[in-house]
Each structure stands twice: as C-alpha cells, then as structure tokens.
Design a protein around this motif. Structure first.
Motif, mmCIF file in Angstrom:
data_model
loop_
_atom_site.group_PDB
_atom_site.id
_atom_site.type_symbol
_atom_site.label_atom_id
_atom_site.label_comp_id
_atom_site.label_asym_id
_atom_site.label_seq_id
_atom_site.Cartn_x
_atom_site.Cartn_y
_atom_site.Cartn_z
ATOM 1 N N ILE A 17 0.839 -1.209 0.000
ATOM 2 C CA ILE A 17 0.000 0.000 0.000
ATOM 3 C C ILE A 17 0.875 1.260 0.000
ATOM 4 O O ILE A 17 1.759 1.395 0.848
ATOM 5 C CB ILE A 17 -0.934 0.004 1.234
ATOM 6 N N PRO A 18 0.641 2.167 -0.959
ATOM 7 C CA PRO A 18 1.430 3.404 -1.003
ATOM 8 C C PRO A 18 1.323 4.219 0.287
ATOM 9 O O PRO A 18 0.288 4.210 0.958
ATOM 10 C CB PRO A 18 0.810 4.170 -2.173
ATOM 11 N N VAL A 69 -2.822 -3.851 -5.875
ATOM 12 C CA VAL A 69 -2.821 -2.679 -4.992
ATOM 13 C C VAL A 69 -2.155 -1.494 -5.701
ATOM 14 O O VAL A 69 -2.668 -0.373 -5.703
ATOM 15 C CB VAL A 69 -2.121 -3.001 -3.651
ATOM 16 N N HIS A 70 -1.050 -1.737 -6.351
ATOM 17 C CA HIS A 70 -0.382 -0.658 -7.085
ATOM 18 C C HIS A 70 -1.266 -0.137 -8.211
ATOM 19 O O HIS A 70 -1.378 1.065 -8.432
ATOM 20 C CB HIS A 70 0.946 -1.146 -7.666
ATOM 21 N N MET A 71 -1.904 -1.038 -8.921
ATOM 22 C CA MET A 71 -2.743 -0.610 -10.060
ATOM 23 C C MET A 71 -3.894 0.272 -9.583
ATOM 24 O O MET A 71 -4.181 1.310 -10.178
ATOM 25 C CB MET A 71 -3.262 -1.827 -10.805
ATOM 26 N N VAL A 114 5.841 4.687 -2.556
ATOM 27 C CA VAL A 114 5.544 3.391 -1.921
ATOM 28 C C VAL A 114 6.844 2.660 -1.600
ATOM 29 O O VAL A 114 7.798 2.687 -2.385
ATOM 30 C CB VAL A 114 4.620 2.514 -2.803
ATOM 31 N N TYR A 115 6.859 2.038 -0.450
ATOM 32 C CA TYR A 115 7.975 1.176 -0.078
ATOM 33 C C TYR A 115 7.794 -0.146 -0.812
ATOM 34 O O TYR A 115 6.698 -0.689 -0.863
ATOM 35 C CB TYR A 115 7.962 0.935 1.433
ATOM 36 N N LEU A 144 -9.240 5.314 -1.369
ATOM 37 C CA LEU A 144 -8.759 3.933 -1.475
ATOM 38 C C LEU A 144 -8.367 3.396 -0.097
ATOM 39 O O LEU A 144 -8.617 2.224 0.221
ATOM 40 C CB LEU A 144 -7.550 3.908 -2.414
ATOM 41 N N MET A 145 -7.790 4.256 0.732
ATOM 42 C CA MET A 145 -7.388 3.815 2.076
ATOM 43 C C MET A 145 -8.607 3.361 2.873
ATOM 44 O O MET A 145 -8.533 2.401 3.642
ATOM 45 C CB MET A 145 -6.645 4.929 2.818
ATOM 46 N N ALA A 146 -9.730 4.040 2.667
ATOM 47 C CA ALA A 146 -10.964 3.631 3.355
ATOM 48 C C ALA A 146 -11.358 2.228 2.904
ATOM 49 O O ALA A 146 -11.747 1.370 3.716
ATOM 50 C CB ALA A 146 -12.069 4.635 3.066
#
Ligand code: EAX
Length: 327
Positions: free
Chosen positions: A107-108, A176-178, A233-234, A306-308
């Motif tokens: 997750i970014p 997740v990245h997309m 993002v890590y 998106l985080m939600a």
C-alpha cells in the motif's frame, strides 16, 4: 601389507567414500533475480551463497542467474513452486498473486521510512506473513528490500497528481499498485519487468516507477527524461526458497538457510540505501531531470478514498497496527 599400512589404506578409503558421499549430496542451487549482478539483489545473492557455503560446510553452493535469465519475477516464483528454480530474490510485485497476505505491504504511503518498514517486517507482523507462504507451496526465508519507488516518465516534469494525469505508466503486476495509480489519474499498465525497457524505448508506455537502485541497474535513464522523487511506496523484497529444496533439509540446515537469508537481506538493505543516497546524482549526470520538490501530500490525499476501502479489505486493526507501529 603391514597392519599399519592396511589401517591407513582403510582410513583413506573411508575418507574417500565420505567425500564421495558428501559430493553426491552437495547441491548447487539456482538463484534467480531480475537485476544485474552489481545491484542490491546481486549483493544479496553473493552474501547468501557465501554464508550458506560456510554454514553447511560446503554442501550447498549457489549459481547466480541475474537479469531475468530465469524469466520475470512471477515466472521465477512459479519456478520455485515446482522446483525448477531453487531461490528467488524478488520484489513483492507479483507475490500477492500467490500469497495475498503480502498485499498489505504494497500500500502506497504505508511506511514512513526505512526504519518503520524494517520494524514491521522484522517483527511479528512480518513473520506472520512469511508463515503464510508454505500454504501456497513456497518458503519465504527473509524479508529483503527493493526500496522506495520513484516515478519516471518521458513526457514532463511531475510534481503533483495533476501533472501525472493521463500518463500511461507501467506498474508491477500488483492489484494494490494498479488501484493506487488509478487514483492518481494515471493509466496503469501492468507489465512484467523484462519487457519494460523496450516498452519505454518504443513509447508503449510513458513511464514507470522503481527505486533508485533499480532505475540505475536497468539503465532507465537511457529511455526516460524525467524523474520525480515521489517515494510513493515502499517496495519490499523477499528471499524465496523452493519447498523442493526445503523439504530435503535437516533442521540444522534449515536454520543455516534462514540465517544466511537474513544476513543477505541486511546486505541488500545496505546497498539499497547507498543507491538511494548516491544514485540521484548519477542519474542527473546521465541526463535525467530531477523533480525533488514533489507535492507528496497531494498524492497522499488522492489516495484517501482507497485507504478507506483497504481498511475494510485488510482490516482496520491490521492496517493501524502497521501505521502506528513503533520504529
Ligand atoms: O524487483 O518489477 C519491478 O518493477 C521490480 O521493482 C523490479 O523487477 C525489481
């Protein structure tokens, strides 16, 4: 033959047959990864090989297959499952398609810095994820590191999500990245890493994102003009072992493999840091235009919806345990 020479001959034969037996069991493991031998993955492979040889009395040695020689990361992980590849040093990019529990680490803006990432991955949360691999026919020996990813493109300087809007950017084959890239207004194009250089060269995609060490190693400055230090993002890495190898090991050997992987991972992280610290200057020399003042807050804000969703998908407690982890 005198008693003494008989005894010596016997001892000699015994030693020889012991050597033959050891040689018969000795194994040279195929280690695959996507970057050059001078990269952080190459450093890790070399250290892993040295440690393993030392810790198993020479029984296990490695042969390195750098630069996608055994295929892209997804293919190499598949190879580890069936035993055609022994060890894979890979980003988590495609790994969530095998072990969905790794996706939370992709997750970014999740990890604030290297120390935060290391504290989480080296602690119980990271171990719990590694423990999921055997269910999917894989052994994860240790968390390594690929680094914080930065956006490059051939079109324009990108400082804000608005600048990035409409760019066609290659992402890893990672859902997740997309999803995150779509939130930035970018057109995400998932693609295996071995195809990326040519896609950038031919303009099939406008850009890509990767840690500094990868951008250097893959020579992307030859085909990309702009780099923005988004650090959005890590990107964790993993040292994965085929269960075909693991299942044949004694407990002591298993410990030797795990310890060797941990030492290799530490060397990998050190090299990632060196590249992150020194590499931007090199990319400038190679002609890239660097945007240092990125509006990271604007990128992070764009991700809020998106985080939600991720809070529901991965569990709010789980996500909070990572976000609020001590480091
Ligand atoms: O693991 O696919 C990627 O962009 C990865 O970061 C690269 O293969 C290094």
């Amino acid at each position: 033959m005198s008693f003494m020479s008989k005894a010596l001959a016997f001892a000699g034969a015994a030693a020889t047959s012991a050597l033959v037996a050891a040689a018969a069991q000795a194994a040279e493991l195929k280690v695959g990864y996507s970057l050059s031998e001078t990269s952080h993955y190459g450093v890790a492979a070399t250290v892993f090989g040295e440690e393993l040889e030392k810790r198993t009395g020479g029984k296990y040695t490695i042969e390195q297959y750098p630069a996608n020689a055994l295929g892209g990361e997804r293919e190499m992980v598949e190879g580890a499952q069936i035993g055609t590849v022994d060890v894979v040093i890979t980003s988590t990019g495609p790994v969530g398609n095998f072990v969905p529990e790794t996706l939370i680490t992709d997750i970014p803006f999740l990890f604030k810095n290297y120390e935060h990432a290391h504290a989480v991955l080296d602690g119980p949360i990271g171990q719990e994820i590694l423990d999921k691999f055997p269910e999917q026919g894989l052994i994860a020996l240790a968390w390594g590191e690929n680094g914080f990813r930065n956006l490059t493109n051939s079109k324009r300087a990108v400082k804000t999500p608005a600048d990035a809007e409409g760019l066609k950017i290659r992402t890893m084959e990672n859902p997740v990245h997309m999803e995150a890239f779509s939130e930035f207004g970018i057109l995400p194009t998932p693609m295996a890493f071995p195809e990326l250089f040519t896609a950038l060269q031919q303009g099939t995609v406008d850009g890509q994102e990767n840690p500094i060490g990868v951008i250097l190693s893959a020579k992307f400055s030859e085909v990309q003009k702009h780099i923005s230090l988004t650090n959005h993002v890590y990107s964790p890495a993993l040292i994965i072992l085929s269960p075909v190898v693991w299942d044949g090991l004694s407990d002591d050997e298993k410990a030797a493999f795990t310890e060797s992987a941990r030492i290799a991972a530490a060397a990998m992280r050190k090299k990632v840091r060196e590249d992150a610290d020194n590499g931007v200057a090199i990319l400038k020399e190679q002609g890239m235009e660097v945007v240092e003042e990125v509006d990271r807050a604007a990128f992070e804000t764009a991700l809020e919806p998106l985080m939600a969703k991720y809070s529901e998908r991965f569990g709010k407690d789980r996500l909070d345990a990572i976000i609020n982890h001590d480091y």
